[in-house]
Design a protein around this motif. Structure first.
Motif, PDB file in Angstrom:
ATOM      1  N   ASN A   1       0.818  -1.216   0.000  1.00 41.21           N
ATOM      2  CA  ASN A   1       0.000   0.000   0.000  1.00 41.21           C
ATOM      3  C   ASN A   1       0.850   1.265   0.000  1.00 41.21           C
ATOM      4  O   ASN A   1       0.481   2.264  -0.614  1.00 41.21           O
ATOM      5  CB  ASN A   1      -0.945   0.013   1.200  1.00 41.21           C
ATOM      6  N   MET A   2       1.984   1.222   0.701  1.00 41.78           N
ATOM      7  CA  MET A   2       2.859   2.402   0.772  1.00 41.78           C
ATOM      8  C   MET A   2       3.613   2.653  -0.535  1.00 41.78           C
ATOM      9  O   MET A   2       4.034   3.769  -0.790  1.00 41.78           O
ATOM     10  CB  MET A   2       3.876   2.243   1.912  1.00 41.78           C
ATOM     11  N   HIS A   3       3.769   1.620  -1.342  1.00 37.87           N
ATOM     12  CA  HIS A   3       4.538   1.762  -2.578  1.00 37.87           C
ATOM     13  C   HIS A   3       3.681   1.687  -3.836  1.00 37.87           C
ATOM     14  O   HIS A   3       4.219   1.622  -4.948  1.00 37.87           O
ATOM     15  CB  HIS A   3       5.639   0.692  -2.620  1.00 37.87           C
ATOM     16  N   THR A   4       2.376   1.690  -3.682  1.00 37.69           N
ATOM     17  CA  THR A   4       1.478   1.600  -4.834  1.00 37.69           C
ATOM     18  C   THR A   4       0.870   2.970  -5.103  1.00 37.69           C
ATOM     19  O   THR A   4       0.273   3.572  -4.211  1.00 37.69           O
ATOM     20  CB  THR A   4       0.366   0.568  -4.582  1.00 37.69           C
ATOM     21  N   ASP A   5       1.034   3.427  -6.331  1.00 31.08           N
ATOM     22  CA  ASP A   5       0.505   4.739  -6.723  1.00 31.08           C
ATOM     23  C   ASP A   5      -0.959   4.624  -7.129  1.00 31.08           C
ATOM     24  O   ASP A   5      -1.348   3.720  -7.862  1.00 31.08           O
ATOM     25  CB  ASP A   5       1.318   5.298  -7.902  1.00 31.08           C
ATOM     26  N   LEU A   6      -1.748   5.557  -6.631  1.00 29.58           N
ATOM     27  CA  LEU A   6      -3.154   5.659  -7.014  1.00 29.58           C
ATOM     28  C   LEU A   6      -3.453   7.131  -7.272  1.00 29.58           C
ATOM     29  O   LEU A   6      -3.592   7.914  -6.334  1.00 29.58           O
ATOM     30  CB  LEU A   6      -4.072   5.109  -5.915  1.00 29.58           C
TER      31      LEU A   6
ATOM     32  N   ARG B   1      -0.883   9.571  -5.565  1.00 32.24           N
ATOM     33  CA  ARG B   1      -0.639   9.401  -4.132  1.00 32.24           C
ATOM     34  C   ARG B   1      -0.563   7.916  -3.841  1.00 32.24           C
ATOM     35  O   ARG B   1      -0.876   7.099  -4.682  1.00 32.24           O
ATOM     36  CB  ARG B   1      -1.732  10.070  -3.305  1.00 32.24           C
ATOM     37  N   THR B   2      -0.161   7.589  -2.617  1.00 32.63           N
ATOM     38  CA  THR B   2      -0.053   6.176  -2.286  1.00 32.63           C
ATOM     39  C   THR B   2      -1.434   5.608  -1.975  1.00 32.63           C
ATOM     40  O   THR B   2      -2.364   6.344  -1.635  1.00 32.63           O
ATOM     41  CB  THR B   2       0.866   5.945  -1.068  1.00 32.63           C
ATOM     42  N   LEU B   3      -1.521   4.327  -2.067  1.00 30.68           N
ATOM     43  CA  LEU B   3      -2.758   3.631  -1.722  1.00 30.68           C
ATOM     44  C   LEU B   3      -3.082   3.847  -0.241  1.00 30.68           C
ATOM     45  O   LEU B   3      -4.252   3.976   0.132  1.00 30.68           O
ATOM     46  CB  LEU B   3      -2.611   2.140  -2.046  1.00 30.68           C
TER      47      LEU B   3
ATOM     48  N   SER C   1     -11.913   3.082  -7.091  1.00 31.54           N
ATOM     49  CA  SER C   1     -10.501   3.181  -7.503  1.00 31.54           C
ATOM     50  C   SER C   1      -9.617   2.276  -6.654  1.00 31.54           C
ATOM     51  O   SER C   1      -8.732   1.592  -7.167  1.00 31.54           O
ATOM     52  CB  SER C   1     -10.009   4.622  -7.379  1.00 31.54           C
ATOM     53  N   ILE C   2      -9.865   2.270  -5.343  1.00 33.82           N
ATOM     54  CA  ILE C   2      -9.069   1.434  -4.442  1.00 33.82           C
ATOM     55  C   ILE C   2      -9.298  -0.043  -4.750  1.00 33.82           C
ATOM     56  O   ILE C   2      -8.343  -0.821  -4.842  1.00 33.82           O
ATOM     57  CB  ILE C   2      -9.399   1.760  -2.964  1.00 33.82           C
ATOM     58  N   GLN C   3     -10.552  -0.442  -4.915  1.00 33.44           N
ATOM     59  CA  GLN C   3     -10.861  -1.844  -5.209  1.00 33.44           C
ATOM     60  C   GLN C   3     -10.235  -2.285  -6.531  1.00 33.44           C
ATOM     61  O   GLN C   3      -9.680  -3.389  -6.635  1.00 33.44           O
ATOM     62  CB  GLN C   3     -12.376  -2.067  -5.230  1.00 33.44           C
ATOM     63  N   GLU C   4     -10.316  -1.415  -7.532  1.00 29.74           N
ATOM     64  CA  GLU C   4      -9.719  -1.733  -8.833  1.00 29.74           C
ATOM     65  C   GLU C   4      -8.217  -1.946  -8.683  1.00 29.74           C
ATOM     66  O   GLU C   4      -7.653  -2.894  -9.228  1.00 29.74           O
ATOM     67  CB  GLU C   4      -9.996  -0.593  -9.808  1.00 29.74           C
ATOM     68  N   LYS C   5      -7.573  -1.081  -7.907  1.00 28.47           N
ATOM     69  CA  LYS C   5      -6.127  -1.187  -7.701  1.00 28.47           C
ATOM     70  C   LYS C   5      -5.784  -2.471  -6.936  1.00 28.47           C
ATOM     71  O   LYS C   5      -4.778  -3.123  -7.224  1.00 28.47           O
ATOM     72  CB  LYS C   5      -5.642   0.046  -6.940  1.00 28.47           C
ATOM     73  N   ASN C   6      -6.635  -2.840  -5.988  1.00 29.01           N
ATOM     74  CA  ASN C   6      -6.396  -4.066  -5.220  1.00 29.01           C
ATOM     75  C   ASN C   6      -6.394  -5.306  -6.109  1.00 29.01           C
ATOM     76  O   ASN C   6      -5.659  -6.259  -5.848  1.00 29.01           O
ATOM     77  CB  ASN C   6      -7.480  -4.238  -4.139  1.00 29.01           C
ATOM     78  N   PHE C   7      -7.205  -5.299  -7.151  1.00 32.25           N
ATOM     79  CA  PHE C   7      -7.284  -6.465  -8.033  1.00 32.25           C
ATOM     80  C   PHE C   7      -6.225  -6.483  -9.112  1.00 32.25           C
ATOM     81  O   PHE C   7      -6.055  -7.481  -9.800  1.00 32.25           O
ATOM     82  CB  PHE C   7      -8.686  -6.555  -8.664  1.00 32.25           C
ATOM     83  N   THR C   8      -5.497  -5.368  -9.276  1.00 35.95           N
ATOM     84  CA  THR C   8      -4.466  -5.320 -10.317  1.00 35.95           C
ATOM     85  C   THR C   8      -3.045  -5.206  -9.780  1.00 35.95           C
ATOM     86  O   THR C   8      -2.095  -5.250 -10.550  1.00 35.95           O
ATOM     87  CB  THR C   8      -4.732  -4.120 -11.276  1.00 35.95           C
ATOM     88  N   THR C   9      -2.917  -5.083  -8.463  1.00 37.02           N
ATOM     89  CA  THR C   9      -1.595  -4.882  -7.861  1.00 37.02           C
ATOM     90  C   THR C   9      -1.083  -6.184  -7.259  1.00 37.02           C
ATOM     91  O   THR C   9      -1.791  -6.861  -6.524  1.00 37.02           O
ATOM     92  CB  THR C   9      -1.669  -3.798  -6.752  1.00 37.02           C
ATOM     93  N   GLU C  10       0.168  -6.493  -7.580  1.00 41.70           N
ATOM     94  CA  GLU C  10       0.825  -7.665  -6.989  1.00 41.70           C
ATOM     95  C   GLU C  10       1.296  -7.347  -5.590  1.00 41.70           C
ATOM     96  O   GLU C  10       1.826  -6.252  -5.336  1.00 41.70           O
ATOM     97  CB  GLU C  10       2.032  -8.096  -7.837  1.00 41.70           C
ATOM     98  N   LEU C  11       1.100  -8.271  -4.676  1.00 39.06           N
ATOM     99  CA  LEU C  11       1.554  -8.107  -3.297  1.00 39.06           C
ATOM    100  C   LEU C  11       3.084  -8.150  -3.259  1.00 39.06           C
ATOM    101  O   LEU C  11       3.697  -8.999  -3.897  1.00 39.06           O
ATOM    102  CB  LEU C  11       0.975  -9.227  -2.423  1.00 39.06           C
ATOM    103  N   MET C  12       3.679  -7.234  -2.526  1.00 37.57           N
ATOM    104  CA  MET C  12       5.157  -7.196  -2.418  1.00 37.57           C
ATOM    105  C   MET C  12       5.606  -8.239  -1.417  1.00 37.57           C
ATOM    106  O   MET C  12       4.943  -8.560  -0.476  1.00 37.57           O
ATOM    107  CB  MET C  12       5.605  -5.808  -1.972  1.00 37.57           C
TER     108      MET C  12
END
Length: 150
Positions: free
Chosen positions: A65-70, A73-75, A139-150
């Motif tokens: 979440n801290m390194h994902t741009d939305l 800004r960060t998630l 927007s947050i939900q969409e990002k959650n489904f497209t972002t790989e977990l670090m």
């Protein structure tokens, strides 16, 4: 693993931990001479494993979440905004409900309550915040489904 999947696993682990605690509590004492239905030490070991898994997962989710741009800004920042928007809407709805309620008077001599804020403007503000919250949540939900977990 996608961030959305990690969030689902986190929720399941939290529920599992709650269930394990209940099961342990139900089995730590028995009447003298009786046997426990489940071995509490085994359950405690499972509880410890779940806590360890949860800690690692929360760390990875937070790091992601801290390194994902939305949208610039960060998630994490977006989620903080979502949380505060939810709180604002809840508070304003409560105020609106109080301000728009009517009090029945049984005679003309009773004191009349008067609303001292513009309820229409307040309702419009609630609607604006709600629309912003819905867009942000999508927007947050969409990002959650497209972002790989670090």
């Amino acid at each position: 693993m996608k961030l959305a999947e990690a969030l689902s696993i986190r929720k399941d682990l939290q529920a599992r931990i709650t269930q394990l605690v209940t099961r342990i509590e139900n089995n730590v004492k028995v009447q003298e001479g009786d046997k426990v239905a489940e071995e509490p030490n085994e359950l405690m070991e499972e509880l410890e494993n779940c806590h360890t898994q949860l800690q690692e997962l929360i760390f990875r989710i937070n790091k992601t979440n801290m390194h994902t741009d939305l949208q610039g800004r960060t998630l994490t920042e977006a989620m903080a905004e979502k949380e505060v928007l939810t709180m604002r809407i809840k508070a304003l709805r409560s105020i609106y409900t109080t301000a728009s309620s009517t009090t029945n008077r049984y005679s003309r001599t009773e004191i009349k309550d008067v609303t001292v804020i513009d309820t229409k403007a307040l309702h419009e503000k609630i609607d604006r915040y709600s629309a912003t919250l819905r867009k942000l949540d999508i927007s947050i939900q969409e990002k959650n489904f497209t972002t790989e977990l670090m």
